[in-house]
Scaffold this motif. Structure first.
Motif, PDB file in Angstrom:
ATOM      1  N   ALA A   1       1.951  11.378   2.370  1.00 11.21           N
ATOM      2  CA  ALA A   1       1.745  11.812   3.754  1.00 11.21           C
ATOM      3  C   ALA A   1       0.351  11.451   4.250  1.00 11.21           C
ATOM      4  N   LEU A   2      -0.685  11.724   3.440  1.00  9.41           N
ATOM      5  CA  LEU A   2      -2.045  11.427   3.863  1.00  9.41           C
ATOM      6  C   LEU A   2      -2.312   9.926   3.920  1.00  9.41           C
ATOM      7  N   ALA A   3      -1.729   9.191   2.979  1.00  4.03           N
ATOM      8  CA  ALA A   3      -1.916   7.740   2.979  1.00  4.03           C
ATOM      9  C   ALA A   3      -1.260   7.108   4.205  1.00  4.03           C
ATOM     10  N   VAL A   4      -0.035   7.538   4.513  1.00  2.39           N
ATOM     11  CA  VAL A   4       0.646   7.003   5.698  1.00  2.39           C
ATOM     12  C   VAL A   4      -0.096   7.421   6.964  1.00  2.39           C
ATOM     13  N   GLY A   5      -0.624   8.643   6.995  1.00  2.00           N
ATOM     14  CA  GLY A   5      -1.408   9.093   8.147  1.00  2.00           C
ATOM     15  C   GLY A   5      -2.653   8.246   8.348  1.00  2.00           C
ATOM     16  N   GLY A  39      -9.862   1.712  13.438  1.00  4.27           N
ATOM     17  CA  GLY A  39      -9.106   0.957  12.440  1.00  4.27           C
ATOM     18  C   GLY A  39      -9.837   0.894  11.112  1.00  4.27           C
ATOM     19  N   ALA A  40     -11.144   0.635  11.160  1.00  4.64           N
ATOM     20  CA  ALA A  40     -11.951   0.579   9.934  1.00  4.64           C
ATOM     21  C   ALA A  40     -11.942   1.925   9.213  1.00  4.64           C
ATOM     22  N   ALA A  41     -12.111   2.994   9.977  1.00  2.76           N
ATOM     23  CA  ALA A  41     -12.124   4.335   9.386  1.00  2.76           C
ATOM     24  C   ALA A  41     -10.784   4.662   8.722  1.00  2.76           C
ATOM     25  N   GLY A  42      -9.684   4.244   9.363  1.00  2.00           N
ATOM     26  CA  GLY A  42      -8.362   4.496   8.799  1.00  2.00           C
ATOM     27  C   GLY A  42      -8.145   3.768   7.482  1.00  2.00           C
ATOM     28  N   LEU A  43      -8.612   2.524   7.391  1.00  2.00           N
ATOM     29  CA  LEU A  43      -8.474   1.767   6.137  1.00  2.00           C
ATOM     30  C   LEU A  43      -9.256   2.425   5.005  1.00  2.00           C
ATOM     31  N   VAL A  44     -10.493   2.826   5.301  1.00  2.00           N
ATOM     32  CA  VAL A  44     -11.313   3.481   4.279  1.00  2.00           C
ATOM     33  C   VAL A  44     -10.675   4.791   3.846  1.00  2.00           C
ATOM     34  N   ALA A  45     -10.190   5.569   4.810  1.00  2.00           N
ATOM     35  CA  ALA A  45      -9.571   6.856   4.493  1.00  2.00           C
ATOM     36  C   ALA A  45      -8.343   6.686   3.600  1.00  2.00           C
ATOM     37  N   SER A  46      -7.592   5.585   3.797  1.00  2.00           N
ATOM     38  CA  SER A  46      -6.372   5.373   3.000  1.00  2.00           C
ATOM     39  C   SER A  46      -6.677   5.179   1.519  1.00  2.00           C
ATOM     40  N   LEU A  97       0.823  -1.205   0.000  1.00  2.00           N
ATOM     41  CA  LEU A  97       0.000   0.000   0.000  1.00  2.00           C
ATOM     42  C   LEU A  97       0.860   1.260   0.000  1.00  2.00           C
ATOM     43  N   ILE A  98       1.962   1.231   0.753  1.00  2.00           N
ATOM     44  CA  ILE A  98       2.862   2.391   0.780  1.00  2.00           C
ATOM     45  C   ILE A  98       3.591   2.528  -0.552  1.00  2.00           C
ATOM     46  N   LYS A  99       4.030   1.423  -1.114  1.00  2.00           N
ATOM     47  CA  LYS A  99       4.713   1.459  -2.412  1.00  2.00           C
ATOM     48  C   LYS A  99       3.796   2.026  -3.489  1.00  2.00           C
ATOM     49  N   ALA A 100       2.492   1.709  -3.393  1.00  2.00           N
ATOM     50  CA  ALA A 100       1.521   2.158  -4.404  1.00  2.00           C
ATOM     51  C   ALA A 100       1.338   3.671  -4.412  1.00  2.00           C
ATOM     52  N   THR A 101       1.757   4.357  -3.337  1.00  2.00           N
ATOM     53  CA  THR A 101       1.639   5.820  -3.304  1.00  2.00           C
ATOM     54  C   THR A 101       2.737   6.492  -4.120  1.00  2.00           C
ATOM     55  N   GLY A 102       3.715   5.698  -4.578  1.00  2.00           N
ATOM     56  CA  GLY A 102       4.791   6.249  -5.394  1.00  2.00           C
ATOM     57  C   GLY A 102       6.170   6.110  -4.786  1.00  2.00           C
ATOM     58  N   VAL A 103       6.274   5.413  -3.648  1.00  2.00           N
ATOM     59  CA  VAL A 103       7.582   5.192  -3.001  1.00  2.00           C
ATOM     60  C   VAL A 103       8.205   3.941  -3.602  1.00  2.00           C
ATOM     61  N   ALA A 104       9.255   4.100  -4.386  1.00  2.00           N
ATOM     62  CA  ALA A 104       9.795   2.971  -5.140  1.00  2.00           C
ATOM     63  C   ALA A 104      10.853   2.179  -4.382  1.00  2.00           C
TER      64      ALA A 104
END
Length: 434
Positions: A341-345, A326-333, A275-282
């Protein structure tokens, strides 16, 4: 109360706190370290995936099935393993578990085909079956329920700390060892991260005591105090036999609740690097560094939740509210897919909620299960719940292959967490709030 009586109570409380502090310093750091090794060997496949799939030409579905099939072996052997621990003693049985899973985790370097991947992951589950519920059971040999939420939380911070340590370590191994000795970086990852478990298994044989009676580092007065605390608790235990644990409706309710929480745990555990890699972190090492943020925050939150739960003697909402977070955080991601930054948050909130609910959950079963019922009931709940460890990665992997996105998979995981929150609130307060 007279001054003399008050002084006696203060002195008794002081002696009790000092004794439990001594037990905690002796047991928890070591058990915590063992759990770090266990969880690292269980989920390092999530980092190996960053190279392994392309190297072996595996699809996301093959990865998801292989990651999840671990829990089929885990499910089959969980209850027998925990009953064996209760019968033969924690020292020998935990050492056996750690040595066997360390060897099998290291053997992942030989994987070349999907079949080999499936077989080794299944056997790893068989080997590790009984470790986590065994430790939860082992803690009931030392601590009464009034102290158990905080202690369990301290032990279970091994999960996020495995992420804090394992993320950068795994990323560094993937980057630094690729091609060394003609071997791929992901193979080195499995080999090097298996060694601590093997060493830890040997140390268990020399360090761990089966129970209070066998602890030579405790005085006779300290042992009496600890036994008294457990004896007072046993008056409230409702279920004592293995048969009673299997037939108790509340045990099965907790199985359903735990299934939902574990859906979240392995949604994060197996997919966070992706999920973190998908944000553009190679870069793999940078992915590893960013995973430390959710896990580090979760480690702090788990300890604070444990203290709050023990202080208030409230258990149900300390599970339900974090699960909803936890559920809210997954949906927000899923709403900020290209903003690092927002995805990791968002994933940090998801990880805090999921791990917070997980650690507080384990203060509930020992509140009404005792003796062999605790061994069987805790193992049953953990084994049934951990079937979600098979469902969650496979479901997310299959959905990603079909839709080319993890969003729908994460929504399913979030729904499971909300259901878990609702289920735990059906437990009677008088039974669990102790």
């Amino acid at each position: 109360m007279s001054k003399t009586a008050y002084g006696d109570v203060v002195a008794q409380t002081s002696a009790e706190d000092a004794t439990y502090a001594k037990v905690t310093w002796r047991l928890i750091p070591f058990l915590f370290l063992c759990y770090v090794f266990a969880y690292l060997d269980r989920v390092n496949v999530g980092f190996a995936k960053l190279q392994m799939l392309a190297d072996l030409k595996f699809s996301e579905t093959i990865y998801g099935l292989g990651a999840g099939i671990f829990f089929i072996g885990y499910f089959i052997f969980e209850v027998p393993s925990n009953i064996a621990l209760h019968r033969f003693g924690a020292r020998k049985w935990i050492a056996r578990i750690m040595l066997s899973w360390g060897v099998l985790s290291g053997m992942m370097i030989f994987v070349k085909t999907p079949t080999a991947f499936y077989v080794l992951r299944f056997l790893l589950g068989v080997a590790e079956a009984g470790f986590f519920p065994g430790i939860i059971l082992y803690l009931t040999y030392w601590y009464p329920s009034s102290r158990r939420a905080k202690i369990t939380a301290m032990f279970m911070t091994g999960i996020p700390i495995a992420g804090v340590i394992g993320g950068p370590l795994s990323g560094w191994i993937l980057n630094s060892f690729t091609g060394v000795g003609g071997m791929a970086g992901w193979r080195w990852l499995f080999l090097l991260e298996a060694l601590p478990s093997i060493i830890g298994g040997i140390v268990v044989l020399m360090y761990l005591d089966d129970n209070i009676r066998g602890a030579k580092w405790l005085s006779a007065d300290e042992k009496d105090l600890l036994h008294k605390g457990l004896a007072n608790e046993s008056e409230h235990i409702e279920v004592h036999s293995a048969k009673g644990a299997f037939s108790n409706r509340r045990v099965w309710v907790l199985c359903l609740c735990y299934f939902g929480i574990i859906m979240g745990l392995y949604g994060i555990g197996f997919w966070l690097p992706t999920l973190i890699k998908a944000t553009g972190v190679a870069d793999a090492f940078n992915v590893g560094l960013l995973t430390t943020i959710p896990y580090g925050a979760a480690a702090v939150a788990m300890v604070l939740l444990g203290r709050s739960s023990d202080r208030s003697k409230e258990r149900r909402w300390h599970v339900a509210l974090p699960a909803i977070v936890g559920a809210a955080g997954l949906v927000a991601s899923t709403l900020v897919p290209h903003n690092v930054a927002l995805a990791v948050g968002s994933l940090t909130f998801a990880t805090i909620g999921i791990l917070g609910a997980l650690c507080q959950f384990w203060a509930i079963p020992p509140a009404f299960l005792g003796g062999v019922a605790a061994a069987a009931g805790i193992a049953l709940i953990n084994s049934v719940g951990n079937l979600a460890g098979f469902v969650s990665p496979y479901l997310v992997g299959w959905i990603k292959d079909v839709t080319h996105s993890t969003d729908m998979g994460l929504y399913c995981v979030a729904i499971s967490l909300v259901v878990a929150a609702g289920v735990v609130l059906t437990m009677p307060k008088k039974v669990v709030n102790r």
